[in-house]
Design a protein around this motif. Structure first.
Motif, short mmCIF file in Angstrom:
data_model
loop_
_atom_site.label_atom_id
_atom_site.label_comp_id
_atom_site.label_asym_id
_atom_site.label_seq_id
_atom_site.Cartn_x
_atom_site.Cartn_y
_atom_site.Cartn_z
N SER A 201 0.93 -1.19 -0.05
CA SER A 201 0.03 0.14 0.10
C SER A 201 0.88 1.32 -0.12
N SER A 236 -1.96 1.95 5.91
CA SER A 236 -3.11 0.79 6.33
C SER A 236 -4.49 1.57 6.44
N ARG A 238 -8.46 2.40 5.50
CA ARG A 238 -9.38 1.45 5.38
C ARG A 238 -10.79 2.25 5.21
N ARG A 239 -11.80 1.47 4.63
CA ARG A 239 -13.06 2.46 4.60
C ARG A 239 -13.80 2.20 5.72
N TYR A 405 -7.99 5.38 13.37
CA TYR A 405 -7.02 4.95 11.88
C TYR A 405 -7.37 5.66 10.97
N VAL A 407 -8.65 6.60 7.09
CA VAL A 407 -9.75 6.06 5.96
C VAL A 407 -9.33 6.75 4.63
N GLU A 408 -9.91 5.90 3.79
CA GLU A 408 -9.72 6.28 2.38
C GLU A 408 -10.91 5.68 1.56
N GLU A 451 -18.38 1.67 3.10
CA GLU A 451 -18.78 0.30 3.00
C GLU A 451 -20.55 0.38 3.10
#
Length: 452
Positions: A201, A236, A238-239, A405, A407-408, A451
């Motif tokens: 990533s 790292s 996440r959605r 955390y 997010v993207e 999501e």
């Protein structure tokens, strides 16, 4: 290597020469039958150095000049420009503008700004600080900046480089009402962008500093360190689950919200009826916590100026008072179309300053509780007519008032009228590197699409 320096206050043309060219343009316009005319004569020069992976990538020198002329034949208008200061070129440019005017339909709202509104006082706003920066020193600063970014973490595997730019310009604006004035200005910047990689990533981020005076720039080591830290912290990513959440816009991206306000209250969009804030002067359009000032007289301000692009005197004013819109942003033409008076905003706003509501960035995170911190916006999904807002975003998920955390691959959506009404807090983490000065902004609720 040629050793060039942006130094010694050296322009190729003096202020008096620019003023002489402006006067000559007006003289030619009158000789050829124009009923009125205005002109802008300018010169700019600069140096930009960029490095990448420890090597010099580009060294650029720019030097440009230009004359723009607008002529009026009654209510008919024509415009032309040239980069040639010779008398023959000036005559040709004036004639070209007049030829255009002859074939243009009459417009009752066209014409110079009203004479009585033109500026007569020209305070020194401390806008001109040329940077005596030999190219070798510029390279060294850029290398220091990039090295600092790459040294942050072993996971920074690549770089988009670092750059150091020093720019200076001056201009004269004149019109046939007898107005003739101008001033020099400078703008300098240092920036870095790097790429972090882990487990296949990759994430990039950047940081920069910009100022009128080189002494006001952040230290290159600090700029590089921040760029590196911002890239690494995005690894790292996440959605998140789709839902309605509080959204905190970090200061660097919060200024875009102010840009949407400016667009909505600008004369062109108002008289074309392409604004979601039509007929809203005097109305509550923001949360009562929000107050915004426009101040053209900020010393060393990026958007400071005693007059606008038409020579109209600028003035400090409260644009938003406890959420209530106090006025629009109008040039002479748009003001006449609306039956109003220009606000001295030909060329745009002058230093918009959003008052903080007193919370630090960490306190804003506490107010978020569980929600989204936006650090990057993607795309341009803004409908200026309806105010509908939808943009790709990246940033961080916040839980219990703490960043949890990165997010993207998410989208944030809402309507700007509702977003303004729910803009409840502005942080003390004010970022001042352009004409819109504000801290991070908390909006109570927006749709976050991730999501299912």
């Amino acid at each position: 290597m040629v050793d060039k320096t942006l130094a010694d206050n050296t322009f190729s043309f003096s202020k008096d020469v620019l003023a002489g060219i402006a006067s000559r343009v007006l003289e030619l316009a009158q000789q050829h039958g124009a009923s009125a005319a205005e002109t802008d004569v300018s010169e700019g020069l600069g140096q930009t150095v960029s490095v990448r992976l420890g090597e010099v990538e580009t060294i650029e020198y720019n030097q440009d000049k230009g004359v723009s002329v607008t002529v009026y034949l009654g209510q008919k208008k024509g415009h032309a420009s040239t980069s040639d200061f010779s008398d023959v070129a000036l005559q040709d440019t004036v004639k070209a503008a007049l030829d255009i005017a002859r074939f243009t339909a009459e417009d009752e709202c066209s014409g110079l700004a009203d004479r009585q509104l033109l500026a007569t006082d020209f305070p020194d706003l401390d806008l001109f600080h040329p940077w005596s920066l030999p190219v070798e020193q510029a390279i060294e600063l850029a290398l220091q900046c990039e090295d600092a970014a790459r040294a942050v973490d072993a996971r920074i595997r690549n770089s988009e480089g670092a750059s150091v730019s020093a720019q200076a310009s001056h201009f004269i604006y004149a019109n046939s009402h007898g107005f003739l004035a101008g001033y020099p200005g400078s703008r300098h910047s240092i920036s870095a962008a790097v790429v972090a990689e882990e487990g296949g990533s990759m994430q990039r981020d950047y940081w920069y500093s910009a100022a009128r005076h080189p002494a006001d720039l952040d230290d290159p080591l600090k700029i590089g360190r921040i760029a590196g830290e911002r890239a690494v912290r995005r690894l790292s990513a996440r959605r998140v689950k789709t839902g309605q959440y509080p959204v905190l816009f970090e200061a660097p991206v919060a200024a875009s919200l102010l840009g949407h306000l400016v667009s909505a209250i600008s004369g062109g969009n108002l008289y074309r009826k392409s604004s979601f804030l039509l007929d809203c002067q005097g109305q509550q359009i923001f949360h009562p916590n929000i107050t915004v000032d426009e101040d053209p007289f900020v010393l060393r301000g990026m958007s400071s100026g005693a007059f606008d692009g038409e020579g109209v005197e600028t003035s400090a004013r409260r644009l938003i008072d406890q959420g209530v819109l106090q006025g629009y942003m109008l040039a002479s033409y748009s003001a006449r179309k609306l039956g109003l008076q220009t606000t001295g905003n030909a060329g745009g706003p002058h230093n918009l300053l959003v008052h903080s509501t007193g919370e630090s960035f960490d306190e804003l995170l506490q107010q978020v509780g569980t929600g989204l911190l936006v650090t990057e916006l993607l795309g341009h999904g803004i409908n200026t007519v309806t105010g509908d807002y939808s943009r790709g975003a990246a940033g961080f998920w916040v839980e219990n008032g703490v960043i949890a955390y990165p997010v993207e691959e998410i989208t944030i959506a809402g309507n700007l009228r509702e977003m303004f009404q729910h803009m409840v807090a502005v942080g003390t983490d004010t970022l001042a590197r352009g004409g819109k000065v504000m801290g991070s902004v908390l909006i109570e609720t927006m749709t976050v699409a991730g999501e299912g």
